[in-house]
Design a protein around this motif. Structure first.
Motif, short mmCIF file in Angstrom:
data_model
loop_
_atom_site.label_atom_id
_atom_site.label_comp_id
_atom_site.label_asym_id
_atom_site.label_seq_id
_atom_site.Cartn_x
_atom_site.Cartn_y
_atom_site.Cartn_z
N ARG A 233 0.86 -1.19 0.00
CA ARG A 233 0.00 0.00 0.00
C ARG A 233 0.90 1.23 0.00
N VAL A 234 0.58 2.16 -0.90
CA VAL A 234 1.42 3.36 -1.03
C VAL A 234 0.59 4.62 -0.82
N ARG A 235 1.10 5.51 0.04
CA ARG A 235 0.49 6.85 0.17
C ARG A 235 1.55 7.87 -0.21
N VAL A 239 -2.03 14.03 -2.34
CA VAL A 239 -2.99 13.13 -2.97
C VAL A 239 -3.09 13.42 -4.46
N LEU A 242 -1.28 11.21 -7.07
CA LEU A 242 -1.60 9.79 -7.27
C LEU A 242 -1.71 9.38 -8.74
N HIS A 259 -7.10 4.11 -5.33
CA HIS A 259 -8.07 4.39 -4.27
C HIS A 259 -8.03 5.89 -4.04
N ASP A 261 -7.31 7.82 -1.56
CA ASP A 261 -6.16 8.41 -0.86
C ASP A 261 -4.92 7.56 -0.90
N HIS A 262 -4.98 6.38 -1.57
CA HIS A 262 -3.76 5.58 -1.65
C HIS A 262 -3.83 4.65 -2.86
N VAL A 285 7.06 9.43 -1.29
CA VAL A 285 6.25 8.44 -0.58
C VAL A 285 6.13 8.82 0.88
N SER A 286 4.91 8.83 1.40
CA SER A 286 4.75 9.10 2.83
C SER A 286 4.52 7.80 3.61
N GLU A 287 4.02 6.79 2.89
CA GLU A 287 3.83 5.50 3.57
C GLU A 287 3.96 4.38 2.54
#
Ligand code: ATP
Ligand code: MG
Lengths: 336, 338
Positions: A233-235, A239, A242, A259, A261-262, A285-287
């Motif tokens: 999963r990438v955040r 946004v 994306l 998605h 938000d991710h 990348v934040s997450e």
């Protein structure tokens, strides 16, 4: 580590005059090392009980090799039987005897000291009801009695076919701790169950069977790792980035699901490569979280038995290894 | 050895075993009590009473024949048609001679040990054999149908040993009931003969023959027990043994009997099992064929006969046991236990 249980190329064909033949086991392999708690998984009718029955000499195999505690079985069964405790698929007991009588008769037949009877009754929590007739027991109480009968010999190898069947939540947890304690004391435990959460919690290694053949085996985390489909999963910090990220990743051959938000990525070998790729496009990348798969989803994937909306999967429609790779469709299921 | 003791314990713990054994023993006791009360000792009293009754009957006969003769003469005089009710010569209507009416007929029944005891061994063996059969069938049949056998085999994987040990325990248990029961049976009927009959002329030769008959009875009980056990094990269910026997008796024996008699086969009983059981107990059963004539020197017609001996029965019983037990052992070795 020495193998306590080894099976190679086991075959069993049930023959029936009217309904022809059914290959319940079709070259099945299995290996359990000493001191492990080993999970034995498979869809309904995949051959688990058949394997365990064959191993214990109740069924005559049509081919293959089996060893228990280093002895070839079924020939050496009389020598190893005293060290192998087993329950096979909801065992039945003579309904008019009490639990204590039942166990004491088994202890007598197996030359186990009578004091052991009360020990195991205590262990499975039947102490206060041991004088009552088995007929009056609930399903879970019968199951506890079955486990007690398997523990009676103080075996080196304990084989339990669906021991949690009918146990209450407390009982399941007790069973879990019991298994762990037994394994720590050096006992090897083979456990067949459909409660995969349990298996994942207590087993060191697993064997998964489908249509009479092994589809996966090994330590639980390895099996999970091999079959985690590389979902990540990438955040991103922004946004709004994306779509650009989706574009870049898709071009790199990664399967992306968007998605709000991710993003969900599939088929990623090294998550680090994702970071690098996105950084090259000035996307930060934040997450980045590899999605942990659980045994259940791996099981469903490996055996191809995940439910499909609008379809009623029939028993025996599961993964066939070494064959066409397609779910075999033979025989009926419920209501068929 | 531990397995044998355990199986013996299992056998005696079962309620079915206890109740059936109790029932069998009660029936046997009832027979003894019944025989006791229906027999009497013959003393001077009884002889005198019988003599009186014989006299009484003689007097009745005399009175009746006189009445008849009077009626006959009256009818002759009146010339009325008698429709053959009276003979032509009324003087032939005479009472039977006194000595033809024997006092013995009026004696109460009495138990003569020498003559009747051996017959009582047949119901003895039959009742205990029946008990042995159902106890044996349910002992192993219930084990099969409720999974006890499977549990046991997880402990003792040697299947033949398990089955044979079970059978040995069963036969031991049955023998432990049958032998004391046989001793009590002998003692009971000896007491009956002493108090309600006679123990005359029971020589050592008679004792020997009775002991041998008793022994054959015990063997019969063991054979029936083994067959019940083996049938139930073969069918893996108590009902299989019971059903099998009902099938054999009703279809096999009853049906066969009817068929044979319709086809007027000579010596039809020779095809029926009970004949052999009887022969086993009584040493010989003589079958007669009334549809034939073997003329004697005196010009008399004697029916053709065939003897079924206990030796023939023993062959039949052994073959039966070997075949049925063999089949159950073979199945035990081969079958998948699921
Ligand atoms: N006695 C039997 N006769 C014929 N076929 C049988 C017999 N026992 C099992 N089978 C068949 O063998 C196959 C494997 O059955 P088995 O009982 O080993 O499955 P299982 O993995 O234990 O299933 P479950 O999870 O439902 O307990 C099934 O297709 C079943 O129908
Ligand atoms: Mg099963």
């Amino acid at each position: 580590m020495p193998a306590v249980l080894e099976i190679e190329g086991l075959r069993k064909t049930y023959k029936s005059r009217r309904r022809g033949t059914r290959n319940a086991l079709d070259g099945f392999d299995m290996r359990v090392d000493a001191g492990q708690v080993h999970g034995f998984l498979g869809p309904n009718g995949s051959g688990k009980t058949t394997t365990l029955r064959t191993l214990l000499g109740l069924i005559r195999p049509d081919g293959g090799r089996m060893t228990l505690l280093g002895h070839e079985v079924p020939d050496a069964l009389p020598t190893v039987a005293g060290q192998v405790g087993a329950i096979v698929e909801s065992p039945q007991f003579f309904p008019h005897f009490s639990a204590r009588d039942t166990l004491s008769l088994l202890a007598g037949a197996g030359e186990v000291p009578a004091t052991r009877v009360d020990e195991v009754l205590e262990l499975v929590g039947l102490r206060d009801r041991a004088g009552e007739r088995v007929k009056t027991y609930s399903l879970g109480m019968k199951q506890r009695l079955a486990v007690a009968s398997a523990l009676l010999k103080n075996p080196k190898l304990l084989i339990l076919d669906e021991p949690a069947n009918g146990l209450d939540p407390g009982g399941i947890r007790e069973m879990r701790t019991l298994m762990r304690t037994l394994a720590e004391s050096g006992m090897t435990v083979v456990l067949s169950s459909h409660i995969l959460g349990e298996i994942q919690l207590i087993c060191d290694s697993v064997t998964i069977i489908s249509l009479g053949r092994r589809v996966a085996f090994g330590p639980v985390d390895e099996v999970l790792a091999q079959h985690s489909s590389g979902a990540v999963r990438v955040r991103l910090e922004a946004v709004s980035d994306l779509p650009a990220a989706t574009d870049a990743l898709t071009r790199a051959g990664i399967l992306v699901t968007g998605h709000p938000d991710h993003l969900m990525l599939a088929g990623v070998d090294k998550p680090a490569s994702v970071t690098r790729l996105l950084a090259e496009h000035n996307l930060y990348v934040s997450e980045l979280a590899p999605i942990a798969v659980d045994l259940e989803s791996v099981f469903l994937e490996l055996t191809a038995t995940a439910p499909v909306p609008g379809q009623h999967r029939q028993v025996d429609e599961s993964m066939k290894v070494g064959g066409t790779g397609q779910p075999g469709a033979t025989g009926g299921g419920w209501g068929a | 050895m531990s397995l044998f003791r355990t199986e013996l314990r299992r056998l005696t713990k079962r309620r079915f075993t206890r109740y059936m054994t109790l029932l069998g023993l009660l029936v046997l006791a009832a027979v003894v009590v019944g025989v006791f009360f229906t027999n009497q000792k013959i003393g001077a009293d009884q002889l005198a009473r019988a003599e009186r009754q014989a006299d009484q009957q003689y007097q009745d006969q005399v009175r009746w024949s006189e009445q008849e003769r009077a009626a006959c003469e009256q009818a002759k005089k009146a010339g009325t048609a008698t429709d053959g009710r009276f003979p032509d010569d009324c003087s032939v209507i005479t009472p039977p001679p006194r000595e033809q009416i024997e006092a013995e007929w009026f004696l109460p029944s009495t138990f003569n040990f020498r003559e009747t005891f051996d017959e009582t061994l047949i119901p003895f063996a039959a009742i205990l054999g029946l008990v042995g059969f159902v106890v044996g069938a349910s002992f192993v049949g219930a084990e099969w149908s409720n999974g006890g056998m499977m549990n046991l085999l997880l402990w003792r994987p040697n299947r033949l040993t398990v089955l044979v040990t079970k059978l040995a325990a069963l036969l031991t248990g049955i023998l432990a009931v049958t032998l004391p029961a046989a001793v009590l049976w002998f003692a009971g009927f000896w007491a009956i003969a002493t108090f309600r009959g006679s123990t005359e002329k029971v020589t050592s030769g008679v004792w020997q023959s009775l002991a041998l008959t008793g022994l054959r009875g015990v063997v019969l009980v063991l054979v029936l027990t083994t067959i019940g056990f083996a049938l139930a094990s073969l069918g893996r269910h108590t009902a299989m043994a019971l059903g099998g026997v009902v099938a054999v008796m009703v279809v096999g024996q009853f049906g066969l009997g009817i068929l044979l008699s319709m086809a007027s086969v000579k010596f039809a009983e020779a095809w029926l099992l009970p004949t052999y059981v009887m022969a086993w107990m009584t040493k010989t059963v003589t079958l007669q064929n009334w549809d034939s004539c073997n003329a004697t020197y005196y010009g008399e017609c004697k029916p053709e006969t065939v003897d079924i001996t206990w030796q023939q029965s023993s062959v039949l019983l052994s073959v039966g046991v070997v075949v049925i037990l063999g089949a159950s052992l073979w199945a035990m070795r081969r079958r998948d236990i699921t």
